[in-house]
Design a protein around this motif. Structure first.
Motif, PDB file in Angstrom:
ATOM      1  N   MET A 119       0.839  -1.184   0.000  1.00 17.00           N
ATOM      2  CA  MET A 119       0.000   0.000   0.000  1.00 17.00           C
ATOM      3  C   MET A 119       0.880   1.240   0.000  1.00 17.00           C
ATOM      4  N   LYS A 120       0.432   2.243  -0.720  1.00 19.25           N
ATOM      5  CA  LYS A 120       1.178   3.492  -0.767  1.00 19.25           C
ATOM      6  C   LYS A 120       0.989   4.278   0.530  1.00 19.25           C
ATOM      7  N   ASN A 121       1.939   5.164   0.798  1.00 12.77           N
ATOM      8  CA  ASN A 121       1.851   6.022   1.982  1.00 12.77           C
ATOM      9  C   ASN A 121       1.473   7.449   1.604  1.00 12.77           C
ATOM     10  N   ASP A 122       0.886   7.615   0.430  1.00 16.35           N
ATOM     11  CA  ASP A 122       0.504   8.949  -0.023  1.00 16.35           C
ATOM     12  C   ASP A 122      -0.770   9.419   0.673  1.00 16.35           C
ATOM     13  N   LEU A 123      -0.775  10.688   1.030  1.00 16.46           N
ATOM     14  CA  LEU A 123      -1.905  11.269   1.729  1.00 16.46           C
ATOM     15  C   LEU A 123      -3.097  11.439   0.794  1.00 16.46           C
ATOM     16  N   ALA A 124      -4.265  11.084   1.286  1.00 22.25           N
ATOM     17  CA  ALA A 124      -5.517  11.321   0.576  1.00 22.25           C
ATOM     18  C   ALA A 124      -6.256  12.443   1.286  1.00 22.25           C
ATOM     19  N   SER A 125      -6.643  13.445   0.539  1.00 20.44           N
ATOM     20  CA  SER A 125      -7.416  14.563   1.092  1.00 20.44           C
ATOM     21  C   SER A 125      -8.884  14.349   0.749  1.00 20.44           C
ATOM     22  N   ILE A 126      -9.714  14.309   1.774  1.00 22.52           N
ATOM     23  CA  ILE A 126     -11.154  14.154   1.600  1.00 22.52           C
ATOM     24  C   ILE A 126     -11.776  15.515   1.878  1.00 22.52           C
ATOM     25  N   ILE A 127     -12.379  16.091   0.850  1.00 24.66           N
ATOM     26  CA  ILE A 127     -12.918  17.446   0.937  1.00 24.66           C
ATOM     27  C   ILE A 127     -14.441  17.363   0.973  1.00 24.66           C
ATOM     28  N   ILE A 128     -15.008  17.969   2.020  1.00 28.94           N
ATOM     29  CA  ILE A 128     -16.463  17.942   2.206  1.00 28.94           C
ATOM     30  C   ILE A 128     -16.978  19.384   2.245  1.00 28.94           C
ATOM     31  N   PRO A 129     -17.568  19.870   1.144  1.00 33.05           N
ATOM     32  CA  PRO A 129     -18.208  21.187   1.197  1.00 33.05           C
ATOM     33  C   PRO A 129     -19.581  21.037   1.846  1.00 33.05           C
ATOM     34  N   VAL A 130     -19.974  22.015   2.646  1.00 32.66           N
ATOM     35  CA  VAL A 130     -21.258  21.919   3.335  1.00 32.66           C
ATOM     36  C   VAL A 130     -21.905  23.290   3.467  1.00 32.66           C
ATOM     37  N   TYR A 131     -23.219  23.306   3.333  1.00 36.41           N
ATOM     38  CA  TYR A 131     -24.003  24.505   3.613  1.00 36.41           C
ATOM     39  C   TYR A 131     -25.277  24.063   4.331  1.00 36.41           C
ATOM     40  N   ASN A 132     -25.466  24.548   5.540  1.00 42.77           N
ATOM     41  CA  ASN A 132     -26.636  24.204   6.352  1.00 42.77           C
ATOM     42  C   ASN A 132     -26.869  22.689   6.379  1.00 42.77           C
ATOM     43  N   GLY A 133     -25.825  21.966   6.721  1.00 43.95           N
ATOM     44  CA  GLY A 133     -25.890  20.520   6.697  1.00 43.95           C
ATOM     45  C   GLY A 133     -25.873  19.859   8.059  1.00 43.95           C
ATOM     46  N   GLU A 134     -26.308  20.557   9.089  1.00 42.26           N
ATOM     47  CA  GLU A 134     -26.216  20.001  10.452  1.00 42.26           C
ATOM     48  C   GLU A 134     -26.898  18.644  10.579  1.00 42.26           C
ATOM     49  N   ARG A 135     -27.895  18.381   9.769  1.00 36.39           N
ATOM     50  CA  ARG A 135     -28.644  17.128   9.871  1.00 36.39           C
ATOM     51  C   ARG A 135     -27.840  15.920   9.363  1.00 36.39           C
ATOM     52  N   TYR A 136     -26.962  16.134   8.386  1.00 38.06           N
ATOM     53  CA  TYR A 136     -26.274  15.027   7.732  1.00 38.06           C
ATOM     54  C   TYR A 136     -24.746  15.026   7.887  1.00 38.06           C
ATOM     55  N   ILE A 137     -24.158  16.146   8.214  1.00 39.89           N
ATOM     56  CA  ILE A 137     -22.699  16.275   8.170  1.00 39.89           C
ATOM     57  C   ILE A 137     -21.981  15.278   9.080  1.00 39.89           C
ATOM     58  N   SER A 138     -22.549  14.949  10.217  1.00 40.70           N
ATOM     59  CA  SER A 138     -21.909  13.978  11.114  1.00 40.70           C
ATOM     60  C   SER A 138     -21.715  12.641  10.420  1.00 40.70           C
ATOM     61  N   GLN A 139     -22.738  12.179   9.711  1.00 38.78           N
ATOM     62  CA  GLN A 139     -22.642  10.894   9.025  1.00 38.78           C
ATOM     63  C   GLN A 139     -21.586  10.936   7.926  1.00 38.78           C
ATOM     64  N   ALA A 140     -21.497  12.036   7.199  1.00 38.66           N
ATOM     65  CA  ALA A 140     -20.491  12.154   6.143  1.00 38.66           C
ATOM     66  C   ALA A 140     -19.079  12.151   6.743  1.00 38.66           C
ATOM     67  N   ILE A 141     -18.877  12.907   7.816  1.00 37.89           N
ATOM     68  CA  ILE A 141     -17.563  12.944   8.464  1.00 37.89           C
ATOM     69  C   ILE A 141     -17.201  11.566   9.010  1.00 37.89           C
ATOM     70  N   GLU A 142     -18.151  10.909   9.647  1.00 36.74           N
ATOM     71  CA  GLU A 142     -17.878   9.573  10.183  1.00 36.74           C
ATOM     72  C   GLU A 142     -17.567   8.579   9.065  1.00 36.74           C
ATOM     73  N   SER A 143     -18.215   8.733   7.928  1.00 38.48           N
ATOM     74  CA  SER A 143     -17.917   7.895   6.772  1.00 38.48           C
ATOM     75  C   SER A 143     -16.479   8.119   6.313  1.00 38.48           C
ATOM     76  N   ALA A 144     -16.046   9.365   6.297  1.00 37.44           N
ATOM     77  CA  ALA A 144     -14.670   9.684   5.905  1.00 37.44           C
ATOM     78  C   ALA A 144     -13.670   9.181   6.946  1.00 37.44           C
ATOM     79  N   LEU A 145     -13.980   9.370   8.216  1.00 33.73           N
ATOM     80  CA  LEU A 145     -13.073   8.927   9.279  1.00 33.73           C
ATOM     81  C   LEU A 145     -12.931   7.411   9.323  1.00 33.73           C
TER      82      LEU A 145
END
Length: 103
Positions: free
Chosen positions: A1-27
């Motif tokens: 496996m490579k050791n290259d960094l992957a940047s996960i970019i999440i743009p959000v606007y008024n997303g309090e209802r869903y943003i936690s799930q998206a962040i947890e998916s990325a984490l």
């Protein structure tokens, strides 16, 4: 496996209802070398408070600039060899980033 960094970019606007799930998916990605950048497009709800409870890079636009600007700002802030865009109301399979990097 490579050791290259992957940047996960999440743009959000008024997303309090869903943003936690998206962040947890990325984490929860199996690829270990990642940074998560959330670009808040001047939300007027509780999005900032929700996002700040996670170990992510947080940036807030001074005014609403729309999704394309926020994605580009995320790219500007990123340090990764690989760029991934995750919408604030989407989820990924746990191996999405790893399988993409391997490909």
């Amino acid at each position: 496996m490579k050791n290259d960094l992957a940047s996960i970019i999440i743009p959000v606007y008024n997303g309090e209802r869903y943003i936690s799930q998206a962040i947890e998916s990325a984490l929860s990605q199996t690829y270990p070398y990642k940074e998560i950048i959330v670009v808040d497009d001047a939300s007027t709800d509780r999005t900032p408070q929700v996002v700040k409870s996670y170990p992510v890079i947080y940036y807030r636009n001074e005014k609403n600039m729309e999704r394309a600007y926020s994605r580009n700002k995320g790219v500007e802030l990123s340090k990764g060899e690989y760029l991934f865009f995750l919408d604030y109301d989407d989820l990924w399979e746990k191996d999405y980033v790893e399988s993409s990097v391997e490909f």
